[in-house]
Design a protein around this motif. Structure first.
Motif, PDB file in Angstrom:
ATOM      1  N   PRO A  38     -23.918   6.846  18.144  1.00 36.05           N
ATOM      2  CA  PRO A  38     -25.218   7.033  18.789  1.00 36.05           C
ATOM      3  C   PRO A  38     -25.803   8.425  18.651  1.00 36.05           C
ATOM      4  CG  PRO A  38     -23.766   5.734  20.194  1.00 36.05           C
ATOM      5  CD  PRO A  38     -22.927   6.226  19.049  1.00 36.05           C
ATOM      6  N   SER A  39     -24.959   9.470  18.631  1.00 36.49           N
ATOM      7  CA  SER A  39     -25.509  10.831  18.561  1.00 36.49           C
ATOM      8  C   SER A  39     -26.218  11.098  17.246  1.00 36.49           C
ATOM      9  CB  SER A  39     -24.398  11.872  18.765  1.00 36.49           C
ATOM     10  OG  SER A  39     -23.571  11.983  17.621  1.00 36.49           O
ATOM     11  N   CYS A  40     -25.984  10.221  16.236  1.00 33.20           N
ATOM     12  CA  CYS A  40     -26.670  10.327  14.951  1.00 33.20           C
ATOM     13  C   CYS A  40     -27.904   9.429  14.900  1.00 33.20           C
ATOM     14  CB  CYS A  40     -25.713   9.961  13.815  1.00 33.20           C
ATOM     15  SG  CYS A  40     -24.350  11.118  13.592  1.00 33.20           S
ATOM     16  N   GLY A  41     -28.289   8.883  16.053  1.00 33.50           N
ATOM     17  CA  GLY A  41     -29.475   8.044  16.115  1.00 33.50           C
ATOM     18  C   GLY A  41     -29.268   6.637  15.615  1.00 33.50           C
ATOM     19  N   GLU A  42     -28.006   6.202  15.532  1.00 30.35           N
ATOM     20  CA  GLU A  42     -27.728   4.881  14.953  1.00 30.35           C
ATOM     21  C   GLU A  42     -27.846   3.728  15.943  1.00 30.35           C
ATOM     22  OE1 GLU A  42     -24.750   4.929  11.460  1.00 30.35           O
ATOM     23  OE2 GLU A  42     -23.826   6.146  13.021  1.00 30.35           O
ATOM     24  N   GLU A  43     -28.036   4.024  17.211  1.00 32.11           N
ATOM     25  CA  GLU A  43     -28.126   2.951  18.203  1.00 32.11           C
ATOM     26  C   GLU A  43     -29.521   2.853  18.809  1.00 32.11           C
ATOM     27  OE1 GLU A  43     -26.032   0.675  19.044  1.00 32.11           O
ATOM     28  OE2 GLU A  43     -24.288   1.310  17.909  1.00 32.11           O
ATOM     29  N   GLU A  56     -21.065   9.122  24.201  1.00 26.94           N
ATOM     30  CA  GLU A  56     -21.576   7.856  23.674  1.00 26.94           C
ATOM     31  C   GLU A  56     -20.909   7.491  22.356  1.00 26.94           C
ATOM     32  OE1 GLU A  56     -24.345   9.311  26.702  1.00 26.94           O
ATOM     33  OE2 GLU A  56     -23.450  10.289  24.946  1.00 26.94           O
ATOM     34  N   ASP A  57     -20.642   8.504  21.512  1.00 25.14           N
ATOM     35  CA  ASP A  57     -19.924   8.243  20.264  1.00 25.14           C
ATOM     36  C   ASP A  57     -18.512   7.713  20.554  1.00 25.14           C
ATOM     37  OD1 ASP A  57     -22.118   9.176  18.897  1.00 25.14           O
ATOM     38  OD2 ASP A  57     -21.228  11.112  18.361  1.00 25.14           O
ATOM     39  N   VAL A  58     -17.833   8.360  21.487  1.00 22.72           N
ATOM     40  CA  VAL A  58     -16.481   7.930  21.864  1.00 22.72           C
ATOM     41  C   VAL A  58     -16.507   6.489  22.370  1.00 22.72           C
ATOM     42  CG1 VAL A  58     -14.620   8.273  23.546  1.00 22.72           C
ATOM     43  CG2 VAL A  58     -15.580  10.237  22.319  1.00 22.72           C
ATOM     44  N   ALA A  59     -17.459   6.179  23.232  1.00 21.66           N
ATOM     45  CA  ALA A  59     -17.546   4.836  23.803  1.00 21.66           C
ATOM     46  C   ALA A  59     -17.808   3.787  22.727  1.00 21.66           C
ATOM     47  CB  ALA A  59     -18.636   4.793  24.862  1.00 21.66           C
ATOM     48  N   ALA A  60     -18.651   4.114  21.746  1.00 23.21           N
ATOM     49  CA  ALA A  60     -18.977   3.168  20.685  1.00 23.21           C
ATOM     50  C   ALA A  60     -17.760   2.857  19.825  1.00 23.21           C
ATOM     51  CB  ALA A  60     -20.115   3.723  19.820  1.00 23.21           C
ATOM     52  N   GLY A  80     -15.757  13.079  12.676  1.00 21.18           N
ATOM     53  CA  GLY A  80     -15.151  11.848  13.164  1.00 21.18           C
ATOM     54  C   GLY A  80     -13.792  12.065  13.801  1.00 21.18           C
ATOM     55  N   GLY A  81     -13.112  13.150  13.430  1.00 16.27           N
ATOM     56  CA  GLY A  81     -11.836  13.473  14.051  1.00 16.27           C
ATOM     57  C   GLY A  81     -11.993  13.882  15.508  1.00 16.27           C
ATOM     58  N   ILE A  82     -13.128  14.495  15.832  1.00 14.49           N
ATOM     59  CA  ILE A  82     -13.419  14.852  17.223  1.00 14.49           C
ATOM     60  C   ILE A  82     -13.591  13.581  18.047  1.00 14.49           C
ATOM     61  CG2 ILE A  82     -15.074  15.993  18.747  1.00 14.49           C
ATOM     62  CD1 ILE A  82     -13.579  18.035  17.108  1.00 14.49           C
ATOM     63  N   VAL A  83     -14.377  12.654  17.529  1.00 15.28           N
ATOM     64  CA  VAL A  83     -14.628  11.387  18.218  1.00 15.28           C
ATOM     65  C   VAL A  83     -13.334  10.597  18.375  1.00 15.28           C
ATOM     66  CG1 VAL A  83     -15.907   9.215  18.155  1.00 15.28           C
ATOM     67  CG2 VAL A  83     -16.975  11.310  17.283  1.00 15.28           C
ATOM     68  N   THR A  84     -12.577  10.501  17.300  1.00 13.64           N
ATOM     69  CA  THR A  84     -11.364   9.686  17.288  1.00 13.64           C
ATOM     70  C   THR A  84     -10.299  10.226  18.222  1.00 13.64           C
ATOM     71  OG1 THR A  84     -11.818   8.931  15.039  1.00 13.64           O
ATOM     72  CG2 THR A  84      -9.517   8.822  15.781  1.00 13.64           C
ATOM     73  N   ALA A  85     -10.244  11.538  18.372  1.00 13.96           N
ATOM     74  CA  ALA A  85      -9.225  12.133  19.243  1.00 13.96           C
ATOM     75  C   ALA A  85      -9.247  11.506  20.626  1.00 13.96           C
ATOM     76  CB  ALA A  85      -9.449  13.645  19.343  1.00 13.96           C
ATOM     77  N   GLU A  86     -10.447  11.241  21.140  1.00 16.81           N
ATOM     78  CA  GLU A  86     -10.561  10.629  22.460  1.00 16.81           C
ATOM     79  C   GLU A  86     -10.655   9.112  22.378  1.00 16.81           C
ATOM     80  OE1 GLU A  86     -13.334  10.918  26.509  1.00 16.81           O
ATOM     81  OE2 GLU A  86     -13.387  12.511  25.005  1.00 16.81           O
ATOM     82  N   ALA A  87     -11.406   8.613  21.393  1.00 19.09           N
ATOM     83  CA  ALA A  87     -11.660   7.172  21.331  1.00 19.09           C
ATOM     84  C   ALA A  87     -10.401   6.355  21.084  1.00 19.09           C
ATOM     85  CB  ALA A  87     -12.682   6.871  20.239  1.00 19.09           C
ATOM     86  N   ALA A  88      -9.456   6.876  20.307  1.00 22.07           N
ATOM     87  CA  ALA A  88      -8.258   6.116  19.954  1.00 22.07           C
ATOM     88  C   ALA A  88      -7.117   6.306  20.939  1.00 22.07           C
ATOM     89  CB  ALA A  88      -7.798   6.505  18.549  1.00 22.07           C
ATOM     90  N   ALA A  89      -7.271   7.221  21.887  1.00 20.67           N
ATOM     91  CA  ALA A  89      -6.185   7.511  22.825  1.00 20.67           C
ATOM     92  C   ALA A  89      -5.934   6.314  23.739  1.00 20.67           C
ATOM     93  CB  ALA A  89      -6.533   8.742  23.664  1.00 20.67           C
TER      94      ALA A  89
END
Length: 231
Positions: A38-43, A56-60, A80-89
């Protein structure tokens, strides 16, 4: 297994950035998906002041990871490593992380802590809108110098203005501490210098080096496929 691709900063249409590797995986019976950030305007909502950020990126990404209990490899590129660090935990289906020219933050770290405090010369930061993006005239020579002319010509159509606040927002977890991880160093990367990647890679369990630029999944898709299939 399935593969979840998490793209980097200032781009959109993740499936395009990953398509060459995804096609090779499909030939081997491996499915893949590339969540929209979402932070890239994709949503639908544009990036910028008041727009979507890291949460929002993490949640997506987390929603996609939790939608299927099939054993999953997450491939995270750059931001994407920043997002994944939290999203995949804490997601049980995630069996491995492949980090491509990626940042590996500790819980509480943000993207800005990996830099020297000044914007990279290939980025355009607009404080009035609260967005940043890649300077189109520097796209190919910085990020795609080892890609085919066709890919180089198409890539500009898949750039995005992103919410600059993602750079200062800390992650709440570090999945690479919980899940086996492999770091893919891109030795010809002009965006994230290889010596910095090797520093980041010290946090990963295994390190692989490839003679490629910032987007090896476009320039060397067969090599990235092989790394994935070996995990």
């Amino acid at each position: 297994m399935r593969v979840v691709f998490v793209h980097g900063a200032c781009v959109r249409d993740g499936s395009w950035w990953w398509h060459r590797t995804a096609e090779l995986l499909r030939e081997r019976g491996v499915s893949s998906v590339a969540p929209a950030l979402p932070s890239c305007g994709e949503e639908g909502l544009p990036g910028g002041d008041g727009g979507p950020g890291l949460a929002e990126d993490v949640a997506a990404v987390r929603q996609v990871l939790r939608a299927d209990d099939e054993p999953t490899v997450v491939v995270a590129h750059s931001y994407g490593g920043i997002v994944t660090a939290e999203a995949a935990a804490g997601v049980e289906s995630v069996r491995h992380l492949l980090l491509v020219s990626s940042y590996l933050p500790e819980a509480g770290q943000s993207l800005s802590e990996f830099g020297d405090g000044s914007p990279a010369p290939f980025l355009d930061v607009d404080p009035d809108t609260g967005t940043f993006g890649v300077r189109p005239e520097l796209l190919v020579e910085t990020f795609l110098q080892d890609c085919t002319p066709e890919i180089q010509a198409q890539a500009a159509d898949h750039l995005a203005r992103q919410s600059v606040r993602v750079t200062g927002q800390p992650v709440g977890a570090a999945a690479w501490q919980q899940v086996p991880s492999t770091y893919l160093v891109c030795a010809q990367d002009r965006g994230t210098p290889p010596h910095l990647q090797r520093e980041f890679a010290r946090r990963a369990g295994t390190v692989v080096e490839l003679d490629a630029g910032h987007h090896p999944f476009l320039s060397r898709p067969d090599a990235v496929r092989d790394v994935l299939l070996s995990l």
